[in-house]
Design a protein around this motif. Structure first.
Motif, PDB file in Angstrom:
ATOM      1  N   PRO A  97       0.820  -1.212   0.000  1.00  0.00           N
ATOM      2  CA  PRO A  97       0.000   0.000   0.000  1.00  0.00           C
ATOM      3  C   PRO A  97       0.857   1.265   0.000  1.00  0.00           C
ATOM      4  CG  PRO A  97       0.100  -0.947   2.196  1.00  0.00           C
ATOM      5  CD  PRO A  97       0.810  -1.906   1.297  1.00  0.00           C
ATOM      6  N   ASN A  98       0.385   2.264  -0.703  1.00  0.00           N
ATOM      7  CA  ASN A  98       0.995   3.597  -0.678  1.00  0.00           C
ATOM      8  C   ASN A  98       2.466   3.596  -1.094  1.00  0.00           C
ATOM      9  OD1 ASN A  98      -1.484   4.587   0.414  1.00  0.00           O
ATOM     10  ND2 ASN A  98      -0.797   3.937   2.452  1.00  0.00           N
ATOM     11  N   ILE A  99       2.818   2.749  -2.046  1.00  0.00           N
ATOM     12  CA  ILE A  99       4.186   2.747  -2.550  1.00  0.00           C
ATOM     13  C   ILE A  99       4.174   3.253  -3.989  1.00  0.00           C
ATOM     14  CG2 ILE A  99       4.088   0.316  -3.279  1.00  0.00           C
ATOM     15  CD1 ILE A  99       7.060   0.127  -2.524  1.00  0.00           C
ATOM     16  N   ARG A 100       5.050   4.193  -4.270  1.00  0.00           N
ATOM     17  CA  ARG A 100       5.130   4.775  -5.611  1.00  0.00           C
ATOM     18  C   ARG A 100       6.078   3.945  -6.468  1.00  0.00           C
ATOM     19  NH1 ARG A 100       5.730   8.969  -2.130  1.00  0.00           N
ATOM     20  NH2 ARG A 100       7.958   9.119  -2.604  1.00  0.00           N
ATOM     21  N   HIS A 101       5.578   3.481  -7.612  1.00  0.00           N
ATOM     22  CA  HIS A 101       6.381   2.664  -8.519  1.00  0.00           C
ATOM     23  C   HIS A 101       7.028   3.556  -9.570  1.00  0.00           C
ATOM     24  CE1 HIS A 101       4.787  -1.463  -7.457  1.00  0.00           C
ATOM     25  NE2 HIS A 101       4.045  -0.636  -6.731  1.00  0.00           N
ATOM     26  N   GLY A 102       8.265   3.265  -9.874  1.00  0.00           N
ATOM     27  CA  GLY A 102       8.934   3.992 -10.939  1.00  0.00           C
ATOM     28  C   GLY A 102       8.528   3.455 -12.298  1.00  0.00           C
ATOM     29  N   VAL A 103       9.233   3.890 -13.328  1.00  0.00           N
ATOM     30  CA  VAL A 103       8.962   3.430 -14.688  1.00  0.00           C
ATOM     31  C   VAL A 103       9.362   1.961 -14.804  1.00  0.00           C
ATOM     32  CG1 VAL A 103       9.513   3.744 -17.125  1.00  0.00           C
ATOM     33  CG2 VAL A 103       9.375   5.735 -15.609  1.00  0.00           C
ATOM     34  N   PRO A 104       8.455   1.069 -15.258  1.00  0.00           N
ATOM     35  CA  PRO A 104       8.801  -0.353 -15.400  1.00  0.00           C
ATOM     36  C   PRO A 104      10.066  -0.544 -16.241  1.00  0.00           C
ATOM     37  CG  PRO A 104       6.454  -0.026 -15.737  1.00  0.00           C
ATOM     38  CD  PRO A 104       7.063   1.347 -15.668  1.00  0.00           C
ATOM     39  N   GLN A 105      10.894  -1.471 -15.797  1.00  0.00           N
ATOM     40  CA  GLN A 105      12.168  -1.727 -16.466  1.00  0.00           C
ATOM     41  C   GLN A 105      12.073  -3.002 -17.299  1.00  0.00           C
ATOM     42  OE1 GLN A 105      15.120   0.443 -16.029  1.00  0.00           O
ATOM     43  NE2 GLN A 105      13.309   1.622 -15.421  1.00  0.00           N
TER      44      GLN A 105
END
Length: 534
Positions: A455-463
């Protein structure tokens, strides 16, 4: 016009010439010439002719098998116990795969052509001339490498977790023996380098998340393409997707050992079945890092002694799998044993985790895509190759549904999807569909994905990683997650996670068989120790 003594054996050699020309078999020219010469020996007595014909039939069968790419008799005999456990339905299915209607049609045409041509020309003379020519042309060549040109060896060093390569200038025309020696040195250098590579895990990190490794039998990029499922939304859902990952094995046993020893570099097939340093065992090191450990299988683990030898004895696992008596059965395996539904197993795992706050590292092995499986219900009348697309689509859908369940649960978890090897569902000219004796790129290049849930975790651009990697890359990402816990920061820095990934050149192995990428080409070494272009 009469033949010169080969008689119907001329057709035998004509069939071999055609199969060799179309790359369906290898061809040992000197041995075939010697056999042809044996057939021409004059024998006067009736008993002598009977004896020669008997020897000829036996020799012809053995030589034909020797010219094919099929496993050696030694390998076949070592697998007899496994073969006897196959259901009769699966054995019949395998036998039918050898029946290629186009090839059979060509054989009929060759037979008719031979009957017609033998009336007007000396077919036996032309056959012997061809055999002598091939034997002369390849007399100085080893392993069927006529005219091949190789660069000199690649020098491999390790720097910041990557492999740097340097290719010195190559001599213009190295001898065949030098080419063989060079590839042998390349393989030995690779193994020596890999023995020194290790990804150490931090101890007592008090992790805040679960780790779930889903080890899938029989799934490669080639299988996905064959089934038309390369664009399935599951693949797009991963934070990290390795598109050039080499599983290094084409059978479940060695594949399980490799993933369970993922903290160390890639060992040879022989070294897999030797004791390893404690620093190599993935789950043992996860335990030291603060995880509990759980083992799940959607099968009984008995075939090939999978549970006891690869997982427990060689993989460093000291516990039994969790019981699944009440979990839905979805298929029956090639030996008739039940296979549990993947979504039901994973849902069972998630239910157990909801009531336990201790971080857990789980190894889940699924054989839902294994060759020979039969569906229950829809598709039950299809053989395992015909139903592969159905089974694959169901697995991918089930995993995607599980991901949604896990996301909605709010539980912190990292899921690693890593196939053991491909299904070889397409097959090629060297191996029929389902045969995985030769660990070709189509079989061992597999889709590996990592996804972080919480929960509430910001994901970066998929690699999307296209660099050549293997199991060390997985251990590297897991270590980075342990050392720089994204759940504490609330942010997942995917670029940092994948910045210094350890790369691994393509080398895949089975017992006595190696496929190695060298200078952008693949080379095969069989039990005779000789290298040939694959």
């Amino acid at each position: 016009m009469h033949d010169i003594g080969l008689g119907g054996w001329s057709l035998y050699f004509l069939i071999k010439f055609f199969l060799y020309w179309r790359d369906y078999i290898a061809f040992h020219a000197l041995e075939n010439l010697a056999f042809g010469a044996f057939l021409l020996l004059p024998v006067e007595s009736r008993f002598g002719r009977l004896l020669r014909n008997t020897v000829a039939v036996f020799t012809g069968i053995v030589l034909f098998y020797h010219d094919t790419w099929l496993p050696s008799p030694k390998r076949l005999f070592s697998q007899l116990d496994n073969l006897t456990s196959f259901s009769g339905q699966y054995l019949l299915e395998l036998a039918m795969r050898f029946m290629d209607l186009r090839l059979l049609s060509v054989m009929v045409l060759l037979w008719v052509g031979y009957l017609l041509a033998s009336r007007y020309i000396r077919v036996g003379f032309l056959v012997m001339l061809t055999l002598a020519t091939l034997a002369f042309l390849y007399s100085d060549e080893e392993g069927g490498l006529p005219g091949a040109s190789f660069p000199s060896g690649t020098l491999v060093t390790e720097a910041r977790g990557t492999l740097e390569t340097e290719t010195p200038a190559a001599p213009s025309s190295p001898s065949p023996e030098d080419l063989q020696n060079r590839l042998d040195r390349e393989l030995e250098n690779f193994h020596q380098t890999e023995r020194q590579r290790v990804v150490p895990f931090p101890a007592n990190e008090q992790p805040e998340f679960d780790l779930l490794f889903i080890h899938v039998c029989s799934l490669s990029w080639d299988d996905l393409e064959w089934a038309g499922l390369k664009e399935h939304p599951l693949l797009a859902s991963f934070d990290i997707l390795f598109t050039n990952f080499n599983s290094a094995a084409s059978y479940s046993g060695p594949a399980a050992i490799r993933v369970l020893r993922a903290n160390c570099g890639q060992p040879s097939h022989h070294d897999l079945y030797q004791d390893a340093s404690t620093s190599c065992y993935l789950f043992e090191n996860l335990k030291k890092a603060g995880f509990d450990m759980s083992l799940y299988l959607n099968h009984d683990g008995r075939f090939g002694d999978f549970l006891k030898t690869p997982v427990q004895k060689r993989g460093g696992w000291h516990a039994d799998p969790k019981p699944l008596e009440e979990v839905t059965v979805q298929q029956h395996a090639f030996d008739g044993t039940p296979i549990h539904d993947d979504l039901a197993v994973l849902s069972h795992w998630l239910d157990k985790r909801r009531g336990d706050g201790t971080p857990d590292a789980t190894y889940y092995n699924t054989i839902s895509l294994h060759d020979g499986n039969r569906l229950i219900g829809k598709g039950a009348d299809l053989d395992s190759r015909e139903n592969y697309s159905l089974r694959l689509h169901r697995l991918l859908d089930n995993l995607l549904a599980f991901f949604r369940m896990l996301e909605n649960s709010g539980r912190k978890a990292v899921v690693v999807l890593v196939p053991e090897h491909g299904a070889a569902v397409r097959g090629d000219r060297i191996q029929i569909a389902g045969l995985r004796e030769i660990p070709s790129p189509a079989i061992t290049r597999v889709p590996v994905g990592i996804r972080v849930f919480g929960p509430n975790i910001r994901h970066g651009v998929p690699q999307r990683i296209n660099r050549p990697v293997s199991y060390l890359a997985i251990s590297h990402v897991v270590r980075e997650l342990l050392e720089d816990n994204p759940f504490r920061k609330g942010e997942l820095d995917l670029e940092k996670l994948t910045r210094d990934l350890p790369q691994t050149r393509f080398v895949s192995e089975n017992e006595d068989i190696v496929v190695m990428q060298y200078n952008n080409r693949y080379y095969l070494r069989l039990e005779d120790g000789q290298w040939t272009p694959y």
